[in-house]
Design an enzyme around this catalytic site. Structure first.
Site, short mmCIF file in Angstrom:
data_model
loop_
_atom_site.label_atom_id
_atom_site.label_comp_id
_atom_site.label_asym_id
_atom_site.label_seq_id
_atom_site.Cartn_x
_atom_site.Cartn_y
_atom_site.Cartn_z
CG HIS A 192 54.54 29.65 59.07
ND1 HIS A 192 54.71 30.05 60.36
CD2 HIS A 192 53.31 29.07 59.02
CE1 HIS A 192 53.65 29.75 61.06
NE2 HIS A 192 52.78 29.15 60.26
CG ASP A 208 35.46 34.68 40.41
OD1 ASP A 208 36.21 35.62 40.08
OD2 ASP A 208 34.45 34.85 41.12
CG HIS A 228 33.64 40.46 46.83
ND1 HIS A 228 34.39 39.33 46.57
CD2 HIS A 228 33.58 41.16 45.67
CE1 HIS A 228 34.77 39.34 45.30
NE2 HIS A 228 34.28 40.43 44.74
CE1 TYR A 277 30.81 38.86 45.78
CE2 TYR A 277 28.81 37.68 45.15
CZ TYR A 277 29.47 38.87 45.39
OH TYR A 277 28.83 40.06 45.24
CB ALA A 278 34.03 30.55 42.93
CG ASN A 279 36.99 35.00 44.22
OD1 ASN A 279 37.48 34.73 43.13
ND2 ASN A 279 35.93 35.78 44.35
#
Length: 139
Positions: free
Chosen positions: A20, A28, A106, A128-130
């Site tokens: 948990h 990316d 970021h 920024y595809a994170n």
């Protein structure tokens, strides 16, 4: 052979050992990854596997209670950002559990990712595809 969606042994082990609030980052191809964080590198070539494909598989195997994204993701790559939000909405509907969404810069995201149990690198080349997934509980 494993019957469910996720057949990558490193990812399967990671999911099976999450507790948990443990965090995992899906990123990316360009996110810097510190040496002290486990790197699970799935990238084959530009775009393979994609960020969203990887997210879908991880959501199929992992209970998530929260996500962290960079503010820049929504601004710079709005289509990918919206697609991720759709996936999260589908997951909430399927599990009947709310997923808390948090946005940070970021730079803060890169620092926060260093706390992850592992960082999963995709072949995605969209800026920024994170996302950081925070593990929930199934009960």
């Amino acid at each position: 052979m494993k019957k469910s969606t996720l057949i990558n042994s490193e990812l399967s082990y990671l999911v099976a050992t999450l507790g948990h609030t443990d965090e995992i980052t899906i990123c990316d191809a360009g996110l810097p990854i510190s040496d002290h964080v486990q790197r699970i590198d799935l990238a084959l070539t530009h775009g393979v596997p994609s960020f969203l494909e990887t997210v879908r598989v991880m959501l199929s195997e992992t209970c998530i209670e929260g996500v962290i994204m960079a503010e820049e993701f929504a601004q710079v790559s709005p289509e990918h950002h919206q697609a991720l939000l759709v996936e999260l909405e589908l997951e909430q509907a399927k599990t009947d559990k709310k997923i808390h969404i948090q946005y940070i810069t970021h730079e803060q995201f890169k620092q926060r990712s260093e706390q992850s149990r592992a960082i999963v690198r995709t072949g995605e080349c969209t800026p920024y595809a994170n996302v950081i997934f925070q593990s929930g509980v199934v009960f």
